[in-house]
Design a protein around this motif. Structure first.
Motif, PDB file in Angstrom:
ATOM      1  N   LEU A  42      37.432  45.957  43.979  1.00  0.00           N
ATOM      2  CA  LEU A  42      36.398  45.147  43.339  1.00  0.00           C
ATOM      3  C   LEU A  42      35.406  46.046  42.616  1.00  0.00           C
ATOM      4  CD1 LEU A  42      35.652  42.387  45.987  1.00  0.00           C
ATOM      5  CD2 LEU A  42      36.814  42.125  43.797  1.00  0.00           C
ATOM      6  N   GLY A  43      35.077  45.693  41.404  1.00  0.00           N
ATOM      7  CA  GLY A  43      34.123  46.466  40.623  1.00  0.00           C
ATOM      8  C   GLY A  43      34.767  47.488  39.704  1.00  0.00           C
ATOM      9  N   GLU A  44      36.071  47.735  39.850  1.00  0.00           N
ATOM     10  CA  GLU A  44      36.751  48.669  38.953  1.00  0.00           C
ATOM     11  C   GLU A  44      36.847  48.065  37.557  1.00  0.00           C
ATOM     12  OE1 GLU A  44      40.546  49.902  40.465  1.00  0.00           O
ATOM     13  OE2 GLU A  44      39.666  50.773  42.278  1.00  0.00           O
ATOM     14  N   SER A  45      36.677  48.889  36.549  1.00  0.00           N
ATOM     15  CA  SER A  45      36.643  48.394  35.170  1.00  0.00           C
ATOM     16  C   SER A  45      37.990  47.865  34.686  1.00  0.00           C
ATOM     17  CB  SER A  45      36.144  49.491  34.222  1.00  0.00           C
ATOM     18  OG  SER A  45      37.018  50.602  34.271  1.00  0.00           O
ATOM     19  N   ASP A  46      39.097  48.315  35.265  1.00  0.00           N
ATOM     20  CA  ASP A  46      40.412  47.855  34.816  1.00  0.00           C
ATOM     21  C   ASP A  46      40.946  46.676  35.632  1.00  0.00           C
ATOM     22  OD1 ASP A  46      40.885  49.327  37.145  1.00  0.00           O
ATOM     23  OD2 ASP A  46      42.849  49.994  36.461  1.00  0.00           O
ATOM     24  N   LEU A  47      40.145  46.140  36.535  1.00  0.00           N
ATOM     25  CA  LEU A  47      40.555  45.005  37.361  1.00  0.00           C
ATOM     26  C   LEU A  47      40.002  43.716  36.770  1.00  0.00           C
ATOM     27  CD1 LEU A  47      41.932  44.160  40.100  1.00  0.00           C
ATOM     28  CD2 LEU A  47      39.622  44.186  41.045  1.00  0.00           C
ATOM     29  N   VAL A  48      40.895  42.773  36.487  1.00  0.00           N
ATOM     30  CA  VAL A  48      40.489  41.473  35.945  1.00  0.00           C
ATOM     31  C   VAL A  48      40.968  40.399  36.916  1.00  0.00           C
ATOM     32  CG1 VAL A  48      40.661  39.871  34.006  1.00  0.00           C
ATOM     33  CG2 VAL A  48      40.758  42.339  33.583  1.00  0.00           C
ATOM     34  N   ILE A  49      40.040  39.615  37.443  1.00  0.00           N
ATOM     35  CA  ILE A  49      40.382  38.535  38.370  1.00  0.00           C
ATOM     36  C   ILE A  49      40.363  37.240  37.574  1.00  0.00           C
ATOM     37  CG2 ILE A  49      39.770  37.335  40.497  1.00  0.00           C
ATOM     38  CD1 ILE A  49      38.326  39.940  41.335  1.00  0.00           C
ATOM     39  N   ILE A  50      41.487  36.540  37.582  1.00  0.00           N
ATOM     40  CA  ILE A  50      41.636  35.323  36.781  1.00  0.00           C
ATOM     41  C   ILE A  50      41.829  34.122  37.697  1.00  0.00           C
ATOM     42  CG2 ILE A  50      43.054  34.146  35.053  1.00  0.00           C
ATOM     43  CD1 ILE A  50      43.767  36.959  33.978  1.00  0.00           C
ATOM     44  N   ASP A  51      40.952  33.152  37.552  1.00  0.00           N
ATOM     45  CA  ASP A  51      41.045  31.882  38.276  1.00  0.00           C
ATOM     46  C   ASP A  51      41.892  30.968  37.402  1.00  0.00           C
ATOM     47  OD1 ASP A  51      40.587  29.261  39.213  1.00  0.00           O
ATOM     48  OD2 ASP A  51      38.632  29.834  40.009  1.00  0.00           O
ATOM     49  N   ASN A  52      43.069  30.610  37.859  1.00  0.00           N
ATOM     50  CA  ASN A  52      43.934  29.775  37.034  1.00  0.00           C
ATOM     51  C   ASN A  52      44.140  28.374  37.613  1.00  0.00           C
ATOM     52  OD1 ASN A  52      45.666  30.560  39.084  1.00  0.00           O
ATOM     53  ND2 ASN A  52      47.373  30.947  37.740  1.00  0.00           N
ATOM     54  N   ARG A  53      43.075  27.847  38.215  1.00  0.00           N
ATOM     55  CA  ARG A  53      43.118  26.461  38.671  1.00  0.00           C
ATOM     56  C   ARG A  53      42.987  25.527  37.478  1.00  0.00           C
ATOM     57  NH1 ARG A  53      38.691  26.947  43.369  1.00  0.00           N
ATOM     58  NH2 ARG A  53      37.879  28.475  41.915  1.00  0.00           N
ATOM     59  N   THR A  54      43.425  24.303  37.660  1.00  0.00           N
ATOM     60  CA  THR A  54      43.272  23.314  36.602  1.00  0.00           C
ATOM     61  C   THR A  54      41.781  23.060  36.377  1.00  0.00           C
ATOM     62  OG1 THR A  54      43.293  21.446  38.125  1.00  0.00           O
ATOM     63  CG2 THR A  54      45.439  22.162  37.247  1.00  0.00           C
ATOM     64  N   GLY A  80      47.387  38.041  26.255  1.00  0.00           N
ATOM     65  CA  GLY A  80      47.204  39.146  25.329  1.00  0.00           C
ATOM     66  C   GLY A  80      45.751  39.541  25.119  1.00  0.00           C
ATOM     67  N   MET A  81      44.825  38.795  25.699  1.00  0.00           N
ATOM     68  CA  MET A  81      43.399  39.090  25.527  1.00  0.00           C
ATOM     69  C   MET A  81      42.935  40.265  26.388  1.00  0.00           C
ATOM     70  SD  MET A  81      41.840  35.176  25.423  1.00  0.00           S
ATOM     71  CE  MET A  81      40.691  35.624  26.665  1.00  0.00           C
ATOM     72  N   TYR A  82      43.729  40.649  27.350  1.00  0.00           N
ATOM     73  CA  TYR A  82      43.330  41.697  28.279  1.00  0.00           C
ATOM     74  C   TYR A  82      44.062  42.998  27.956  1.00  0.00           C
ATOM     75  CZ  TYR A  82      41.453  37.615  30.523  1.00  0.00           C
ATOM     76  OH  TYR A  82      40.747  36.465  30.765  1.00  0.00           O
ATOM     77  N   ALA A  83      43.388  44.108  28.155  1.00  0.00           N
ATOM     78  CA  ALA A  83      43.958  45.421  27.855  1.00  0.00           C
ATOM     79  C   ALA A  83      45.256  45.641  28.635  1.00  0.00           C
ATOM     80  CB  ALA A  83      42.950  46.509  28.200  1.00  0.00           C
ATOM     81  N   LYS A  84      46.209  46.293  27.993  1.00  0.00           N
ATOM     82  CA  LYS A  84      47.509  46.522  28.625  1.00  0.00           C
ATOM     83  C   LYS A  84      47.422  47.276  29.948  1.00  0.00           C
ATOM     84  CE  LYS A  84      50.981  46.112  25.168  1.00  0.00           C
ATOM     85  NZ  LYS A  84      52.387  46.360  25.129  1.00  0.00           N
ATOM     86  N   GLY A  85      46.506  48.176  30.088  1.00  0.00           N
ATOM     87  CA  GLY A  85      46.390  48.953  31.320  1.00  0.00           C
ATOM     88  C   GLY A  85      45.656  48.244  32.434  1.00  0.00           C
ATOM     89  N   SER A  86      45.173  47.031  32.175  1.00  0.00           N
ATOM     90  CA  SER A  86      44.401  46.296  33.179  1.00  0.00           C
ATOM     91  C   SER A  86      45.298  45.755  34.282  1.00  0.00           C
ATOM     92  CB  SER A  86      43.669  45.110  32.532  1.00  0.00           C
ATOM     93  OG  SER A  86      42.738  45.556  31.610  1.00  0.00           O
ATOM     94  N   THR A  87      44.716  45.636  35.455  1.00  0.00           N
ATOM     95  CA  THR A  87      45.386  44.973  36.567  1.00  0.00           C
ATOM     96  C   THR A  87      44.858  43.554  36.591  1.00  0.00           C
ATOM     97  OG1 THR A  87      45.539  47.020  37.835  1.00  0.00           O
ATOM     98  CG2 THR A  87      45.734  44.955  39.071  1.00  0.00           C
ATOM     99  N   LEU A  88      45.751  42.589  36.392  1.00  0.00           N
ATOM    100  CA  LEU A  88      45.364  41.177  36.404  1.00  0.00           C
ATOM    101  C   LEU A  88      45.681  40.595  37.773  1.00  0.00           C
ATOM    102  CD1 LEU A  88      46.771  40.025  32.935  1.00  0.00           C
ATOM    103  CD2 LEU A  88      44.536  40.981  33.458  1.00  0.00           C
ATOM    104  N   VAL A  89      44.675  40.005  38.406  1.00  0.00           N
ATOM    105  CA  VAL A  89      44.855  39.343  39.698  1.00  0.00           C
ATOM    106  C   VAL A  89      44.612  37.866  39.450  1.00  0.00           C
ATOM    107  CG1 VAL A  89      44.001  39.103  42.056  1.00  0.00           C
ATOM    108  CG2 VAL A  89      44.062  41.368  40.969  1.00  0.00           C
ATOM    109  N   LEU A  90      45.660  37.055  39.608  1.00  0.00           N
ATOM    110  CA  LEU A  90      45.542  35.619  39.396  1.00  0.00           C
ATOM    111  C   LEU A  90      45.406  34.912  40.731  1.00  0.00           C
ATOM    112  CD1 LEU A  90      47.089  36.798  36.881  1.00  0.00           C
ATOM    113  CD2 LEU A  90      47.850  34.477  36.516  1.00  0.00           C
ATOM    114  N   TYR A  91      44.531  33.931  40.774  1.00  0.00           N
ATOM    115  CA  TYR A  91      44.413  33.125  41.991  1.00  0.00           C
ATOM    116  C   TYR A  91      44.197  31.676  41.614  1.00  0.00           C
ATOM    117  CZ  TYR A  91      39.265  32.634  41.948  1.00  0.00           C
ATOM    118  OH  TYR A  91      37.977  32.299  41.657  1.00  0.00           O
ATOM    119  N   CYS A  92      44.568  30.789  42.547  1.00  0.00           N
ATOM    120  CA  CYS A  92      44.458  29.364  42.257  1.00  0.00           C
ATOM    121  C   CYS A  92      43.871  28.580  43.422  1.00  0.00           C
ATOM    122  CB  CYS A  92      45.817  28.795  41.873  1.00  0.00           C
ATOM    123  SG  CYS A  92      47.036  28.912  43.177  1.00  0.00           S
ATOM    124  N   ALA A  93      43.268  29.241  44.370  1.00  0.00           N
ATOM    125  CA  ALA A  93      42.705  28.507  45.509  1.00  0.00           C
ATOM    126  C   ALA A  93      41.258  28.873  45.702  1.00  0.00           C
ATOM    127  CB  ALA A  93      43.478  28.835  46.783  1.00  0.00           C
TER     128      ALA A  93
END
Length: 93
Positions: A42-54, A80-93
């Motif tokens: 948490l707090g790392e610049s290359d970490l993107v947390i994505i909430d993909n709930r409806t 494609g909006m996020y940098a290629k080197g980013s770590t994307l964390v998707l969650y839905c709950a």
């Protein structure tokens, strides 16, 4: 207060990994991140947390991970909006 937020985050992430298992994730071998690893990162610049709930689910809940962005689960045009080197964390709950 910070401890309560961390505890809430741990619960949310645990629910994510239990409740959001899909056929796609299993069949495509998408890497998973443990709750402990997410907490450490948490707090790392290359970490993107994505909430993909409806939209309805997202609006009805007051529990959201701070700093997470909401993206439409019905579309991946946002990928494609996020940098290629980013770590994307998707969650839905």
């Amino acid at each position: 207060m910070r401890m309560k937020l961390k505890a809430l985050l741990v619960v949310l992430v645990a629910l994510i990994f239990v409740g959001c298992s899909t056929t796609y994730t299993e069949s495509q071998s998408v890497p998973r991140m443990s709750v402990a690893e997410l907490n450490e990162r948490l707090g790392e610049s290359d970490l993107v947390i994505i909430d993909n709930r409806t939209p309805g689910e997202w609006e009805r809940t007051q529990i959201k991970i701070a700093g997470a962005v909401r993206e439409n689960p019905g579309s991946i045009n946002w990928a494609g909006m996020y940098a290629k080197g980013s770590t994307l964390v998707l969650y839905c709950a």
